[in-house]
Write a protein that holds these residues in place. Structure first.
Motif: not given
Length: 507
Positions: A461, A465-466, A384, A386, A472-473, A468-470
């Motif tokens: 991005m 953004r976190r 989580y 950044k 998922r992307k 975990i977002d990367a």
């Protein structure tokens, strides 16, 4: 059971046991390939005598030496060298001081051909040094560059002299060998571009699958055959051939990757296991001499490196430890000399034992020292955190005016599948993939620039953004790289999934 059938079983056991031991040593924070050497020692005559060396295994491991030295020539000696007077003087001291002490010791204990044994023992091995610098984050620092320049020069000097003195002979023969080396280097400088163009012509004419790899392997093995016909060491010839073809391989990252897969996936583990298999049964004499050699090599290389730290103007302890790196080309030369009958099995055993101990000890001490002198400890990122705070990952990007050759060099060095392209304001505008580069004639790599290619769509991005977002992307888009930008759209980071996972899993 015939020799070929038993060899299939032995090679299978060697491969899987080498990889398991490498993984175990890696998890313990130890040098991985020492685990492969150890399992070879245990399985061979040194301890259990479960696997017996035969002509098939010896031939396969000999091929491994040839391919390993070919890649060493293409990669360890392929970068530009900054040969300042300080580096040159330092490298000579780093070669001469250990040589005098180790040569006198080997002569004292009655080694049949001390010159042949001395140079593999006292040389710096740049391959393990480079991995050590990468692990400690020093590879791009001024310290890392100075260590690399010194180590490379010591390795080159040692290899050349080893090639000259590896055969016990008269003064006339030594002079002839020296002249052959000079002629060989002249041929490298003259024939290199012509051989590369010949291989390019073959590739353009013959379109069958993997033709590049097939002809490269042919050139390596034929070179070894011709060198042996003329009485020259085939492994050393492969080293020089790799140097000759370094630009050819640099323009073909896919071909280099295939060579890496073949060499490091098959031949390298067999090679390191074979270091242990060639040991004589361990006894008090071999162990004692091996330990004495280990102490002599460590003390003389460290002392000379400590002293030359004043010359190259860097931390003296770090310099002394860095130039003591062992376990690459040196081990290859030692096995090559043993296979050719230039030293006895006992002489090989205590020499290989000393190199193994050096390979295990130096990285541990070096990492402790680097951590101790205040190299900033990198904080392990969390899921989580950044994206903009991922300071452990260095951005990789090209400008519109970057030549394709520059782009290939950057991609190859990073082991990436694509690279982000930015405009003059550092705003990411697209990416170039390895596949695009492969579709272009290599002769245009120095002519075309990034602006001449059709850029692929890029995933972007924001830096808030976190992690975990990367992740998922990456899963959703299967993109090769993600560009991270600030609130003004300027590039601040480039993220590759493999690198991100490596950082997350780092200790």
């Amino acid at each position: 059971m015939n020799v070929v059938t038993s060899s299939l079983l032995y090679i299978g056991i060697m491969l899987v046991s080498a990889k398991l031991m490498e993984e175990g040593f890696s998890r313990l924070g130890l040098t991985p390939f020492v685990g492969a050497i150890l399992i070879g020692l245990i399985l061979g005559r040194g301890v259990l005598n479960v696997i017996s060396l035969n002509d098939v295994i010896s031939f396969v491991t000999s091929l491994g030496i040839i391919f390993l030295l070919f890649l060493a020539g293409a990669e360890e000696f392929g970068d530009s060298m900054e040969l300042t007077p300080r580096i040159l003087v330092s490298s000579l001291i780093l070669t001469i001081v250990p040589f005098i002490v180790v040569f006198l010791f080997l002569t004292l204990i009655g080694v049949s051909n001390p010159l042949t044994v001395t140079f593999p023992l006292i040389m710096t091995s740049v391959g393990p040094m480079t991995r050590l610098l990468m692990d400690t984050g020093l590879v791009r620092s001024d310290t890392g560059r100075k260590l690399f320049y010194q180590g490379t020069l010591v390795e080159i000097i040692s290899v050349i002299v080893f090639a000259i003195v590896s055969k016990p002979a008269s003064l006339y023969s030594l002079i002839r060998e020296a002249l052959e080396i000079v002629v060989l280097f002249s041929i490298i400088l003259f024939v290199g571009p012509k051989l590369s163009r010949l291989l390019e012509e073959i590739e353009s004419f013959i379109k069958v699958r993997e033709v590049e790899l097939a002809f490269l392997l042919t050139v390596i093995m034929v070179t070894g055959y011709v060198s042996e016909i003329f009485g020259f060491n085939s492994a050393i010839a492969a080293l020089f051939l790799g140097f000759l073809l370094r630009d050819y391989l640099g323009d073909r990252p896919d071909l280099k990757e295939k060579m890496h897969g073949l060499t490091y996936g098959f031949f390298e583990p067999l090679f390191f296991v074979s270091i242990g298999l060639y040991f004589a049964p361990l006894n008090l004499y071999i162990t004692t001499i091996g330990l004495l050699l280990f102490v002599l090599i460590l003390s003389t290389k460290f002392l000379s490196g400590y002293l030359t730290g004043f010359i190259v103007k860097m931390d003296r302890i770090v310099n002394g430890l860095g130039v003591s790196s062992k376990g690459g080309v040196d081990a290859s030369l030692l096995i090559s000399a043993f296979v050719l009958g230039e030293l006895s099995q006992t002489e090989y055993s205590y020499s290989a034992l000393s190199i193994t101990l050096m390979s295990l000890t130096i990285p541990l001490i070096f990492k402790l020292k680097v951590r101790g002198i205040g190299v900033e400890e990198k904080k392990k990122p969390k899921f989580y955190e950044k994206l903009g705070s991922l300071s452990t990952i260095t951005p990789l990007y090209a400008t519109m005016d970057s030549s394709l050759r520059e782009i290939i060099n950057m991609i190859t060095e990073r082991g990436a599948r694509a690279i982000v392209v930015v405009d003059e304001c550092l705003h990411p505008i697209g990416l170039i993939t390895v596949q695009q580069l492969l579709e272009i004639d290599p002769s245009y790599y120095s002519v075309y620039k990034a602006r001449d290619l059709e850029l692929k769509d890029l995933v972007i991005m924001e830096e808030n953004r976190r992690v975990i977002d990367a992740l998922r992307k990456f899963r959703a888009t299967e993109t090769a790289v993600i560009a991270v930008v600030d609130k003004n759209g300027k590039l601040v980071q480039t993220i590759y999934e493999r690198e991100l996972l490596r950082v997350l899993n780092s200790l």
